[in-house]
Design an enzyme around this catalytic site. Sequence first.
Site, PDB file in Angstrom:
ATOM      1  N   CYS A 114       0.821  -1.221   0.000  1.00  0.00           N
ATOM      2  CA  CYS A 114       0.000   0.000   0.000  1.00  0.00           C
ATOM      3  C   CYS A 114       0.852   1.267   0.000  1.00  0.00           C
ATOM      4  O   CYS A 114       0.329   2.370  -0.137  1.00  0.00           O
ATOM      5  CB  CYS A 114      -0.928   0.006   1.205  1.00  0.00           C
ATOM      6  SG  CYS A 114      -2.091  -1.363   1.175  1.00  0.00           S
ATOM      7  N   HIS A 255      -2.794   6.820   4.798  1.00  0.00           N
ATOM      8  CA  HIS A 255      -3.365   5.618   4.173  1.00  0.00           C
ATOM      9  C   HIS A 255      -4.579   5.187   4.995  1.00  0.00           C
ATOM     10  O   HIS A 255      -4.533   5.169   6.227  1.00  0.00           O
ATOM     11  CB  HIS A 255      -2.295   4.524   4.163  1.00  0.00           C
ATOM     12  CG  HIS A 255      -2.791   3.195   3.687  1.00  0.00           C
ATOM     13  ND1 HIS A 255      -3.575   3.062   2.578  1.00  0.00           N
ATOM     14  CD2 HIS A 255      -2.609   1.937   4.191  1.00  0.00           C
ATOM     15  CE1 HIS A 255      -3.869   1.776   2.414  1.00  0.00           C
ATOM     16  NE2 HIS A 255      -3.292   1.078   3.379  1.00  0.00           N
ATOM     17  N   ASN A 285     -10.391   0.062   2.418  1.00  0.00           N
ATOM     18  CA  ASN A 285      -8.964   0.127   2.086  1.00  0.00           C
ATOM     19  C   ASN A 285      -8.794  -0.154   0.591  1.00  0.00           C
ATOM     20  O   ASN A 285      -9.007  -1.285   0.153  1.00  0.00           O
ATOM     21  CB  ASN A 285      -8.210  -0.911   2.936  1.00  0.00           C
ATOM     22  CG  ASN A 285      -6.708  -0.882   2.695  1.00  0.00           C
ATOM     23  OD1 ASN A 285      -6.228  -0.278   1.744  1.00  0.00           O
ATOM     24  ND2 ASN A 285      -5.970  -1.558   3.558  1.00  0.00           N
TER      25      ASN A 285
HETATM   26  O1  UT7 Z   1      -3.318  -1.634   4.139  1.00  0.00           O
HETATM   27  C1  UT7 Z   1      -2.405  -2.594   4.539  1.00  0.00           C
HETATM   28  C2  UT7 Z   1      -2.189  -2.607   6.001  1.00  0.00           C
HETATM   29  N1  UT7 Z   1      -3.267  -3.252   6.683  1.00  0.00           N
HETATM   30  C3  UT7 Z   1      -3.574  -2.890   7.916  1.00  0.00           C
HETATM   31  O2  UT7 Z   1      -3.012  -1.976   8.435  1.00  0.00           O
HETATM   32  C4  UT7 Z   1      -4.629  -3.671   8.676  1.00  0.00           C
HETATM   33  C5  UT7 Z   1      -4.236  -3.767  10.121  1.00  0.00           C
HETATM   34  N2  UT7 Z   1      -5.098  -4.605  10.921  1.00  0.00           N
HETATM   35  C6  UT7 Z   1      -6.399  -4.270  11.225  1.00  0.00           C
HETATM   36  O3  UT7 Z   1      -6.906  -3.281  10.732  1.00  0.00           O
HETATM   37  C7  UT7 Z   1      -7.142  -5.113  12.230  1.00  0.00           C
HETATM   38  O4  UT7 Z   1      -6.249  -6.008  12.833  1.00  0.00           O
HETATM   39  C8  UT7 Z   1      -8.349  -5.894  11.620  1.00  0.00           C
HETATM   40  C9  UT7 Z   1      -9.457  -4.938  11.259  1.00  0.00           C
HETATM   41  C10 UT7 Z   1      -7.908  -6.667  10.406  1.00  0.00           C
HETATM   42  C11 UT7 Z   1      -8.894  -6.867  12.659  1.00  0.00           C
HETATM   43  O5  UT7 Z   1      -9.280  -6.153  13.827  1.00  0.00           O
HETATM   44  P1  UT7 Z   1      -8.825  -6.641  15.265  1.00  0.00           P
HETATM   45  O6  UT7 Z   1      -9.428  -5.725  16.242  1.00  0.00           O
HETATM   46  O7  UT7 Z   1      -7.331  -6.756  15.236  1.00  0.00           O
HETATM   47  O8  UT7 Z   1      -9.528  -8.032  15.382  1.00  0.00           O
HETATM   48  P2  UT7 Z   1      -8.881  -9.453  15.689  1.00  0.00           P
HETATM   49  O9  UT7 Z   1      -8.162  -9.952  14.474  1.00  0.00           O
HETATM   50  O10 UT7 Z   1      -8.112  -9.370  16.966  1.00  0.00           O
HETATM   51  O11 UT7 Z   1     -10.154 -10.326  15.916  1.00  0.00           O
HETATM   52  C12 UT7 Z   1     -10.994 -10.128  17.057  1.00  0.00           C
HETATM   53  C13 UT7 Z   1     -12.165 -11.066  16.969  1.00  0.00           C
HETATM   54  C14 UT7 Z   1     -11.754 -12.507  16.678  1.00  0.00           C
HETATM   55  O12 UT7 Z   1     -12.660 -13.349  17.378  1.00  0.00           O
HETATM   56  P3  UT7 Z   1     -12.236 -14.039  18.744  1.00  0.00           P
HETATM   57  O13 UT7 Z   1     -11.006 -14.865  18.453  1.00  0.00           O
HETATM   58  O14 UT7 Z   1     -11.947 -12.902  19.690  1.00  0.00           O
HETATM   59  O15 UT7 Z   1     -13.429 -14.838  19.105  1.00  0.00           O
HETATM   60  C15 UT7 Z   1     -11.995 -12.663  15.209  1.00  0.00           C
HETATM   61  O16 UT7 Z   1     -12.260 -13.985  14.836  1.00  0.00           O
HETATM   62  O17 UT7 Z   1     -13.007 -10.672  15.871  1.00  0.00           O
HETATM   63  C16 UT7 Z   1     -13.212 -11.801  15.006  1.00  0.00           C
HETATM   64  N3  UT7 Z   1     -13.355 -11.304  13.643  1.00  0.00           N
HETATM   65  C17 UT7 Z   1     -14.530 -10.907  13.133  1.00  0.00           C
HETATM   66  N4  UT7 Z   1     -15.775 -10.867  13.661  1.00  0.00           N
HETATM   67  C18 UT7 Z   1     -16.758 -10.402  12.878  1.00  0.00           C
HETATM   68  C19 UT7 Z   1     -12.397 -11.123  12.712  1.00  0.00           C
HETATM   69  N5  UT7 Z   1     -12.933 -10.626  11.585  1.00  0.00           N
HETATM   70  C20 UT7 Z   1     -14.254 -10.490  11.822  1.00  0.00           C
HETATM   71  C21 UT7 Z   1     -15.331 -10.010  11.045  1.00  0.00           C
HETATM   72  N6  UT7 Z   1     -16.547  -9.979  11.609  1.00  0.00           N
HETATM   73  N7  UT7 Z   1     -15.163  -9.556   9.789  1.00  0.00           N
END
Ligand code: UT7
Length: 330
Positions: A114, A255, A285
């Site tokens: 990105c 970004h 994004n």
């Molecule tokens: O542009 C390139 C660079 N990219 C980035 O900078 C992205 C950076 N990362 C992020 O923006 C975030 O890490 C995400 C938005 C991808 C994820 O958010 P998070 O707050 O880090 O969530 P997580 O991965 O820690 O997941 C928390 C919970 C999990 O469930 P459990 O294990 O706590 O039960 C996931 O399974 O949320 C769950 N989960 C979802 N739930 C509903 C993950 N994706 C989803 C979803 N809908 N789409």
Amino acid sequence: MKTRAVVAGLGTYVPEAILTNHDLEKIVDTSDEWIVTRTGIRERHIAREDETTSSMATEASRFALKDAQIEAEDLDFIVCATNTPDTIFPSTAARVQHQLTDKPIPGVDLQAGCTGLIYGMEMASALIQAGSYHNILVIGADKLTSITDYEDRTTAVLFGDAAGAFVLQRKEDTDHGVLSSYLQADGRGGNLLIQPGGGSLMPASKESVENRQHYLKMNGNETFRFAVKALPEAVEEGLKRAGLTVGDMNLLVPHQANLRIIDAAVRRFELDPERVVVNIDRYGNTSVATIPLALQEARMEGRLHDGDVVVLCAFGAGLSWGSNVIRWGK
Ligand code: UT7
């Protein structure tokens, strides 16, 4: 006063179709509430099947050329930042040239996650300052939905399609234009954000397709941790190279990967939200296109003034991160 690359034109293109969070609720196990709270995204635009990275890039480029009041034939180089080229080769830059004009124009694709647009701006600016180029088209275009796995809820909700293009133009004895850039990459974090299949490491095979290896994979948590450090570093280092500080910055165009990453930078720098452009809610994004889209929106809203210090900054696959510091105006 120096010879610099000034932004002579800016153009953007977003596909018409909109995919809302509620639409996604019908495709993967997610909710509008989760997506909004965790990312700030409400909807994203998605390209038609017959729309490609190059066709979106060409549309954005036409607007940028018109804005710069030049013809495609006046261009002497094209840099196309993309992670989803129409084909690995020929380059998307050559495809855009062909769609714009019959006149040959040298061009290359640039792949830096990105952060590609930031790299492209610096490379074009350096070519212009070196003296051999006058008008360079810098494109950021991605059709991320073409590599998004709609069976993986952790990535499916994040991405949209779009393109943006800048015409950078040589200008002598000016205070305006690209003042400095800061570019970084560290391959140690390469596996955090990766499209594993399709390259020389894992050529396409029945297994690679069955195992969904041609889709984007991301370790969201680790990438998030990296991004909240990389963004402020890129802003501060870019400004330092221009002999400026955060206090001199009129507008930050970050970004748009996650609203929480942007908010962390706003808090860290104690910025008035008026000085930060945010439009992730409507586009998601779009990779290398987020910055031109956000900048264009700020311009339309009258938030950009001649002489403003504008900082563009991004982070992404590589891992890569960086910034461009621009004094706005021609
Ligand atoms: O542009 C390139 C660079 N990219 C980035 O900078 C992205 C950076 N990362 C992020 O923006 C975030 O890490 C995400 C938005 C991808 C994820 O958010 P998070 O707050 O880090 O969530 P997580 O991965 O820690 O997941 C928390 C919970 C999990 O469930 P459990 O294990 O706590 O039960 C996931 O399974 O949320 C769950 N989960 C979802 N739930 C509903 C993950 N994706 C989803 C979803 N809908 N789409």
